[in-house]
Design a protein around this motif. Structure first.
Motif, PDB file in Angstrom:
ATOM      1  N   ALA A 163       0.987  -1.359   0.064  1.00  0.00           N
ATOM      2  CA  ALA A 163       0.127   0.120  -0.159  1.00  0.00           C
ATOM      3  C   ALA A 163       0.903   1.130  -0.003  1.00  0.00           C
ATOM      4  O   ALA A 163       0.561   2.295  -0.695  1.00  0.00           O
ATOM      5  N   GLN A 181      -7.535  -2.423   4.645  1.00  0.00           N
ATOM      6  CA  GLN A 181      -7.025  -0.922   4.563  1.00  0.00           C
ATOM      7  C   GLN A 181      -5.986  -0.546   5.786  1.00  0.00           C
ATOM      8  O   GLN A 181      -6.606  -0.298   6.758  1.00  0.00           O
ATOM      9  N   HIS A 218      -7.691   5.361  -3.303  1.00  0.00           N
ATOM     10  CA  HIS A 218      -6.719   4.694  -4.095  1.00  0.00           C
ATOM     11  C   HIS A 218      -6.650   5.398  -5.349  1.00  0.00           C
ATOM     12  O   HIS A 218      -6.687   4.923  -6.559  1.00  0.00           O
ATOM     13  N   THR A 262       2.589   1.547  -3.377  1.00  0.00           N
ATOM     14  CA  THR A 262       1.421   2.231  -4.167  1.00  0.00           C
ATOM     15  C   THR A 262       1.154   3.652  -3.997  1.00  0.00           C
ATOM     16  O   THR A 262       1.093   4.491  -4.849  1.00  0.00           O
ATOM     17  N   TYR A 263       1.210   4.139  -2.953  1.00  0.00           N
ATOM     18  CA  TYR A 263       0.815   5.545  -2.432  1.00  0.00           C
ATOM     19  C   TYR A 263       1.968   6.520  -2.955  1.00  0.00           C
ATOM     20  O   TYR A 263       2.002   7.533  -3.240  1.00  0.00           O
TER      21      TYR A 263
END
Length: 752
Positions: free
Chosen positions: A65, A321, A160, A68-69
């Motif tokens: 995550a 999440q 996202h 990706t962020y």
């Protein structure tokens, strides 16, 4: 038998996430070690094994995550699909969530309506749309000021979505029929939202927030009232209505003699569909997850405690999440549910009291303020808020096609309630500006409050003493910070600077920023929160500041004093400092007219000075009173932390030369560059004479004026003057006192 121990894997995973985020590493490292030692002492291999597995999976999931962020894949120009329920209309602005059909990347798009008829078409669209062709993408802008709400982080971590695009007029959107069951669900959800938006404003907002987890910008007034009173968590308990509905369904089934097994199977099928239908909000998914887990336990004849059910649902959500608990909504949702588990055997008033106390540190973390009547109001309003609100909403939904009069009577009742709450919220001196409580005190206060819930006698007295002490220590640490600061806010194309003295005793704001408001028709208007409120007021509140000694206004331009009214609506101001002649300016008079009974206006000319606490501020210009133009800018010089600072407003080269001639001995360590770095300011000879060591420039990103001008930057480079521009570096901060090394600190990493 394992009971109430599944909370330990949750603590392990949450602590690991905090460590990976870099939040209070020493504290959460100790918490993680203590939790693992406790698991070892429990001698329950299943819990220990699950904890290890969860930490491995959670660490991998968080790494993915975060990668990706921080390094999102740029979407390709392609065909984008827009689901109708992701369309948000506010005034003449349309916000669309587009999803690429090739790579499934999400892009948030903005479009402006050209007419009220076009706006109505957008509001009633209930079919998917296709957007094809090249669109100019850019990364969503993150927070550029300290403690500012980070929209980019919210969109990236919660939605996202990492890129945005402004769609120009003439772009073609093509409507298509639903393709597949997912499109059908989005269409039905949009039809439901369109129906709810036909209701009067207050009922519509609460129906969307409680039933669908959607909060439109038109409901800011209601959210602000609840936030001011510290009961915003009532909207985070929206998932409770699912329990009400399930209870009603079970009772009706019992009356109709429908077998319980059939009801359970129906609920098991319908609840996930309902979660998808309402958009999967945090509170609703939490409630539905708890109900589904209970159904599984009931069908399998497995006994599981409420705490273990809560733990498993949170565990799954954290794996799905990873950033769930860094948002106010996620924290409040699960914390309130945890509090309800603790208080299930108590009365409604007692439960509401403890829930309000439990939510207080979280509200202070994100809202910075506390109303002294919060606990009392929470005890009165919380027990009836959800049942009454749901009752009003359901009656309105059912009767709207039949009788508008009854629905409008409900609207009047709800509006009257909010007017009463707003009146209470504005009681003089009833709101305490606490400031931003730090993460470790927040965690300890929550633990202490939970301890108090379960304690009696002497243990309760010790608990109260510990919790109150933590609040007092946090308050003192925020309000009596020995570090002084000079802050240049990033407020776009404009100026706003703060001289924040040590211990927050006397503070001076120089200019407020702002922008020229263009006339709009009624259908084009939308609720806009000014940059001053989002940035300046927000920062002041986070530091525990609710009043200013003075605001100095350089001249009449809107980008310097346009947000004066917004500042003075939220912050108490004793004095307005300005150049002589400005009080006669009509624009200035319109700005200050509502506040004349509460503030003193002090005009100054060159060779005068004024005091802010024990600090002397020298006025170097203007020499004669003027109408308030650039040439009449109020120029201020002062010594801060052993350094000489010069603030020049929009003064141009001729004015700078005049100051050099008038004050030949003046030396400047830090210069606020005149006129946002325009080529009309920053005279090379003046900068050389002042022997400037650092220059600060306030300019908007991609501004149409070309500020700062290349000629100005070249002048600074030739003089070997380092410079910092808010458009590139975000908020600029210079600290002094209490062991601080005087240096400019920036908000954006690429300028560190």
């Amino acid at each position: 038998m394992i009971k109430n121990n599944w909370v330990y894997p949750v603590i392990c995973l949450a602590s690991l996430n905090a460590l990976l985020l870099g939040q209070a590493p020493l504290f959460f490292s100790c918490l993680l070690i203590v939790c693992l030692l406790r698991l070892w002492c429990l001698r329950q291999p299943a819990v220990l094994m699950v904890s290890g597995l969860v930490m491995c999976l959670g660490g991998c999931r968080f790494w993915l995550a975060r990668r990706t962020y921080e390094q999102p894949v740029r979407p390709n120009n392609q065909v984008y699909k827009i689901q109708p329920d992701t369309i948000k209309v506010a005034g003449d602005q349309i916000q669309l969530m587009a999803q690429g059909q090739n790579d499934d990347q999400r892009v948030v798009c903005y479009y402006r309506c050209q007419s009220s008829a076009e706006k109505r078409r957008w509001q009633t669209t209930n079919q998917p749309l296709l957007l094809a062709g090249d669109i100019e993408l850019e990364r969503i802008q993150g927070a550029t000021n300290r403690n500012e709400f980070d929209y980019a982080r919210f969109m990236g971590q919660q939605k996202h979505c990492f890129y945005q695009a402004n769609i120009i007029d003439g772009t073609v959107f093509r409507r298509i029929p639903p393709q597949g069951w997912l499109d059908w669900f989005h269409q039905r959800r949009q039809q439901g939202l369109i129906y709810l938006r036909q209701l009067p404003p207050a009922l519509s907002f609460h129906a969307e927030a409680l039933l669908c987890g959607v909060r439109e910008s038109d409901g800011l007034a209601y959210q602000n009232v609840l936030g001011q009173l510290g009961i915003i968590h009532l909207l985070s308990l929206s998932g409770l209505h699912v329990f009400y509905f399930v209870t009603i369904i079970r009772r009706l089934a019992t009356l109709c003699r429908v077998p319980r097994e059939w009801v359970n199977v129906s609920l098991f099928c319908l609840l996930p569909l309902y979660a998808l239908f309402v958009g999967g909000g945090t509170s609703i998914t939490r409630a539905i997850g708890l109900i589904l887990l209970r159904l599984i336990c009931e069908v399998s004849h497995f006994q599981q405690s409420r705490l273990d059910s809560w733990s498993w649902v949170l565990l799954v959500n954290l794996l799905w999440q990873p950033y769930l608990l860094i948002s106010m909504g996620g924290l409040l949702s699960y914390l309130m549910a945890f509090g309800l588990i603790y208080q299930r055997h108590h009365g409604t008033f007692t439960t509401a009291f403890w829930l309000g106390l439990l939510s207080l540190p979280v509200c202070l973390r994100f809202n910075y303020r506390w109303h002294i009547l919060t606990i009392l109001i929470n005890g009165i309003v919380a027990p009836i808020f959800l049942p009454v609100m749901l009752g009003l909403i359901m009656v309105a939904i059912c009767l709207w096609p039949v009788s508008h009069m009854i629905v409008w009577l409900e609207e009047g009742l709800l509006t009257t309630l909010y007017k009463g709450l707003a009146w209470i919220a504005t009681f003089p001196y009833a709101t305490i500006t606490f400031g931003k409580i730090q993460l470790i005190p927040l965690f300890l206060i929550v633990i202490g409050t939970l301890w108090l819930m379960a304690s009696t006698g002497r243990r309760a007295k010790w608990g109260w003493g510990a919790v109150i002490s933590l609040y007092v220590i946090s308050f003192i640490g925020i309000h009596f910070n020995p570090v002084g600061r000079v802050i240049m806010f990033d407020i776009g194309q404009g100026d706003s600077l703060l001289i924040q003295q040590p211990f927050n005793r006397h503070n001076l704001l120089i200019d407020t920023g702002g922008r020229l408001a263009l006339p709009q028709e009624k259908w084009q208007r939308r609720q806009i929160v000014s940059r001053a409120e989002k940035v300046t007021v927000n920062y002041l509140y986070s530091c525990g500041i609710d009043h200013l000694e003075a605001i100095a206004l350089s001249h009449q331009d809107a980008d310097h004093i346009g947000d004066l009214n917004e500042i003075m609506q939220h912050i108490r101001v004793k004095r307005l400092i300005c150049a002589a002649g400005l009080p006669q300016n009509r624009q200035f008079q319109r700005q200050v007219r509502p506040h004349l009974t509460k503030v003193t206006i002090e005009p100054y000319l060159a060779d005068q000075h004024f005091m802010i606490g024990h600090q002397q501020i020298n006025v170097l210009a203007p020499v004669v009173a003027g109408p308030g133009g650039n040439a009449d800018s109020l120029v201020l010089q002062t010594q801060i932390g052993g350094a000489s600072w010069l603030f020049t407003g929009d003064l141009e080269k001729a004015g700078e030369v005049a100051i050099v001639d008038r004050y030949p001995q003046l030396r400047v360590d830090y210069l606020k560059v005149g006129h946002h770095g325009s080529q009309t300011a920053s005279d090379p000879q003046s900068i050389a004479t002042w022997q400037v060591k650092g220059a600060l420039i306030s300019a908007g990103r991609h501004n149409r004026y070309g500020h700062p001008h290349a000629a100005t930057l070249q002048t600074l480079k030739r003089a070997n003057v380092p410079f910092w521009n808010t458009a590139d570096c975000g908020m600029l901060e210079w600290r002094y006192g209490f062991g601080q090394v005087p240096m400019i600190k920036t908000t954006l990493k690429d300028c560190d």
